[in-house]
Design a protein around this motif. Structure first.
Motif, mmCIF file in Angstrom:
data_model
loop_
_atom_site.group_PDB
_atom_site.id
_atom_site.type_symbol
_atom_site.label_atom_id
_atom_site.label_comp_id
_atom_site.label_asym_id
_atom_site.label_seq_id
_atom_site.Cartn_x
_atom_site.Cartn_y
_atom_site.Cartn_z
ATOM 1 N N PRO A 199 0.805 -1.230 0.000
ATOM 2 C CA PRO A 199 0.000 0.000 0.000
ATOM 3 C C PRO A 199 0.836 1.278 0.000
ATOM 4 O O PRO A 199 0.330 2.356 -0.328
ATOM 5 N N GLU A 200 2.150 1.136 0.328
ATOM 6 C CA GLU A 200 3.016 2.305 0.365
ATOM 7 C C GLU A 200 3.756 2.520 -0.955
ATOM 8 O O GLU A 200 4.460 3.512 -1.117
ATOM 9 N N ALA A 201 3.617 1.596 -1.885
ATOM 10 C CA ALA A 201 4.306 1.727 -3.165
ATOM 11 C C ALA A 201 3.668 2.825 -4.001
ATOM 12 O O ALA A 201 2.446 2.997 -4.010
ATOM 13 N N LEU A 202 4.500 3.587 -4.716
ATOM 14 C CA LEU A 202 4.001 4.633 -5.603
ATOM 15 C C LEU A 202 3.564 4.023 -6.926
ATOM 16 O O LEU A 202 4.262 3.198 -7.508
ATOM 17 N N VAL A 203 2.389 4.443 -7.369
ATOM 18 C CA VAL A 203 1.843 3.935 -8.628
ATOM 19 C C VAL A 203 1.366 5.118 -9.470
ATOM 20 O O VAL A 203 1.136 6.226 -8.962
ATOM 21 N N GLN A 204 1.218 4.894 -10.774
ATOM 22 C CA GLN A 204 0.733 5.941 -11.672
ATOM 23 C C GLN A 204 -0.785 6.105 -11.529
ATOM 24 O O GLN A 204 -1.506 5.132 -11.299
ATOM 25 N N CYS A 205 -1.217 7.337 -11.690
ATOM 26 C CA CYS A 205 -2.659 7.592 -11.758
ATOM 27 C C CYS A 205 -3.224 6.902 -13.002
ATOM 28 O O CYS A 205 -2.569 6.820 -14.036
ATOM 29 N N GLU A 206 -4.455 6.371 -12.889
ATOM 30 C CA GLU A 206 -5.034 5.659 -14.021
ATOM 31 C C GLU A 206 -5.358 6.590 -15.192
ATOM 32 O O GLU A 206 -5.659 6.125 -16.295
ATOM 33 N N TYR A 207 -5.299 7.877 -14.976
ATOM 34 C CA TYR A 207 -5.511 8.855 -16.051
ATOM 35 C C TYR A 207 -4.172 9.398 -16.562
ATOM 36 O O TYR A 207 -4.120 10.479 -17.153
ATOM 37 N N PHE A 208 -3.109 8.630 -16.325
ATOM 38 C CA PHE A 208 -1.766 9.042 -16.721
ATOM 39 C C PHE A 208 -1.700 9.301 -18.232
ATOM 40 O O PHE A 208 -1.102 10.287 -18.672
ATOM 41 N N MET A 209 -2.325 8.423 -19.018
ATOM 42 C CA MET A 209 -2.264 8.562 -20.468
ATOM 43 C C MET A 209 -3.026 9.789 -20.973
ATOM 44 O O MET A 209 -2.808 10.251 -22.093
ATOM 45 N N TYR A 210 -3.912 10.325 -20.140
ATOM 46 C CA TYR A 210 -4.671 11.518 -20.541
ATOM 47 C C TYR A 210 -3.990 12.805 -20.086
ATOM 48 O O TYR A 210 -4.441 13.891 -20.453
ATOM 49 N N GLY A 211 -2.934 12.646 -19.261
ATOM 50 C CA GLY A 211 -2.197 13.843 -18.884
ATOM 51 C C GLY A 211 -1.983 14.036 -17.398
ATOM 52 O O GLY A 211 -1.268 14.954 -16.992
ATOM 53 N N LYS A 213 0.004 13.333 -14.432
ATOM 54 C CA LYS A 213 1.340 12.772 -14.230
ATOM 55 C C LYS A 213 1.669 12.504 -12.763
ATOM 56 O O LYS A 213 2.812 12.202 -12.435
ATOM 57 N N GLN A 214 0.688 12.551 -11.887
ATOM 58 C CA GLN A 214 0.961 12.367 -10.469
ATOM 59 C C GLN A 214 1.224 10.892 -10.151
ATOM 60 O O GLN A 214 0.598 9.997 -10.712
ATOM 61 N N ASN A 225 -8.428 9.707 -7.027
ATOM 62 C CA ASN A 225 -9.390 9.770 -8.137
ATOM 63 C C ASN A 225 -10.610 10.627 -7.783
ATOM 64 O O ASN A 225 -11.127 11.375 -8.622
ATOM 65 N N LYS A 226 -11.044 10.534 -6.536
ATOM 66 C CA LYS A 226 -12.201 11.324 -6.118
ATOM 67 C C LYS A 226 -11.852 12.811 -6.068
ATOM 68 O O LYS A 226 -12.646 13.658 -6.513
ATOM 69 N N ARG A 227 -10.683 13.123 -5.507
ATOM 70 C CA ARG A 227 -10.306 14.529 -5.389
ATOM 71 C C ARG A 227 -10.038 15.152 -6.750
ATOM 72 O O ARG A 227 -10.297 16.346 -6.966
ATOM 73 N N GLN A 228 -9.511 14.378 -7.674
ATOM 74 C CA GLN A 228 -9.106 14.902 -8.973
ATOM 75 C C GLN A 228 -10.109 14.573 -10.082
ATOM 76 O O GLN A 228 -9.742 14.645 -11.264
ATOM 77 N N MET A 229 -11.348 14.255 -9.701
ATOM 78 C CA MET A 229 -12.336 13.849 -10.713
ATOM 79 C C MET A 229 -12.560 14.925 -11.767
ATOM 80 O O MET A 229 -12.582 14.640 -12.977
ATOM 81 N N ALA A 230 -12.734 16.160 -11.318
ATOM 82 C CA ALA A 230 -12.990 17.256 -12.257
ATOM 83 C C ALA A 230 -11.792 17.453 -13.178
ATOM 84 O O ALA A 230 -11.948 17.669 -14.398
ATOM 85 N N HIS A 231 -10.620 17.381 -12.589
ATOM 86 C CA HIS A 231 -9.396 17.544 -13.375
ATOM 87 C C HIS A 231 -9.269 16.423 -14.405
ATOM 88 O O HIS A 231 -8.927 16.667 -15.580
#
Length: 269
Positions: A199-211, A213-214, A225-231
Motif C-alpha cells: 500500500p506504500e508503493a508509488l503507482v501511476q494515476c489511471e488517467y496518466f495517459m490523458y495527462g 502525471k501524479q 481519483n475522487k479529489r481529482q475527478m474534475a481535473h
C-alpha cells in the motif's frame, strides 16, 4: 634427541670422507700440473739443441703421448672420486637440513622439496589478503582474515568476511526484512510485493495517459481519483476534442483523395 645426534654424527662422517676424496683429487691435479711444467721445461731445452732436432721431435711426440695419458688418468680419477663422494652422500640419506632455522627436520636431499611444502616454519602468503605468516599460523590467521570467504547462514552464498554485514543488510535474498508498509517478508519477495500489493508503493494515476502525471501511493489511489475527478474529466474532454479534430481533418483528406481519383478516371475515359 639421540636420533638427531646420530644423524649429526653420520653427516660428520660423510663430510670427512668427502674432504678426504677431494684432497686426493687435488693431489692428482697437482701432479698433473707438475708433469706439464716439466714437459714445458724439456721443450725449451730441446729447442736450443739444433743438432738433436730429429731426436727432440721424437721426444716431444713421446712426451705428448705421456701427457695425454696422464691427463686422461687424472680426469678419470677425478670423475671416479666425485662419483664416489656422491654415492657416499646418497648412501647416507641424511645429508641436508631444513632451511628454516628453528625446524629440526633432517633428511635426504630428495625429500627436501616435499618437506618444504608442509614445513610449519616456512613463510607463506595468505591467498585472500596477501599477508605473510608462518605456515603453522596460517589456520589461525584464516579465522580473522578480513577477505577469507565465509558462508552466509541465510542464503549459503560465499562472501568475504568483511563484506558479510553489508551482504545481510542490502543484498542477501533470504534475509527477512520489513517493508515500508510494516509487512515482514524475504528480500527476494519485495519486488513482487511492491508491484502488486504494497500500500506504500508509488503507482501511476489511471488517467496518466490523458495527462495526469501524479504518482500516488496505492493506499491513496481511490481518494486521489475522487479529489481529482474534475481535473481528470477535463483532461479526458480535452483529449476527446483533440481526437475529434483529428478525425474531421482525416475525413476531409479522404474526401479530397476520393474526388481526385474520380476525376482521373473520368479523364481516362
Amino acid at each position: 634427541r639421540s636420533e638427531r645426534r646420530s644423524h649429526s654424527s653420520s653427516r660428520s662422517r660423510s663430510r670427512s670422507r668427502s674432504r678426504t676424496r677431494l684432497t686426493q683429487v687435488q693431489s692428482i691435479a697437482d701432479e698433473h700440473k707438475q708433469s706439464q711444467s716439466q714437459s714445458q721445461s724439456q721443450d725449451h731445452n730441446h729447442n736450443h739443441h739444433h743438432h738433436h732436432r730429429r731426436h727432440s721431435q721424437h721426444d716431444q711426440e713421446t712426451q705428448m703421448m705421456m701427457e695425454s695419458e696422464t691427463s686422461g688418468d687424472a680426469s678419470n680419477a677425478m670423475m671416479t672420486l666425485m662419483h664416489s663422494a656422491d654415492d657416499a652422500v646418497d648412501d647416507e640419506g641424511v645429508d641436508i637440513d631444513c632451511s628454516a632455522y628453528v625446524c629440526d627436520w633432517i633428511g635426504a636431499y630428495g625429500d627436501l622439496q616435499e618437506h618444504m611444502l608442509r614445513c610449519p616454519y616456512q613463510v607463506v602468503t595468505c591467498d585472500y589478503c596477501k599477508k605473510t605468516s608462518l605456515r603453522k599460523h596460517l589456520v589461525e590467521h584464516e579465522t580473522i582474515c578480513p577477505n577469507f570467504p565465509v558462508i552466509c547462514e541465510q542464503c549459503n552464498e560465499s562472501v568475504a568476511r568483511n563484506a558479510l554485514q553489508w551482504h545481510l543488510a542490502f543484498t542477501c535474498p533470504k534475509q527477512w526484512i520489513e517493508c515500508g508498509c510494516g509487512e515482514q517478508l524475504l528480500r527476494e519477495q519485495q519486488p513482487l510485493h511492491k508491484e502488486r500489493d504494497c500500500p506504500e508503493a508509488l503507482v501511476q494515476c489511471e488517467y496518466f495517459m490523458y495527462g495526469c502525471k501524479q504518482m500516488v501511493k496505492r493506499r491513496s489511489f481511490e481518494s486521489h481519483n475522487k479529489r481529482q475527478m474534475a481535473h481528470h474529466l477535463a483532461l479526458v474532454t480535452k483529449q476527446c476534442s483533440g481526437l475529434t479534430n483529428q478525425v474531421v481533418h482525416l475525413m476531409a483528406r479522404i474526401e479530397n483523395i476520393e474526388q481526385r481519383l474520380l476525376s482521373d478516371q473520368n479523364n481516362q475515359r
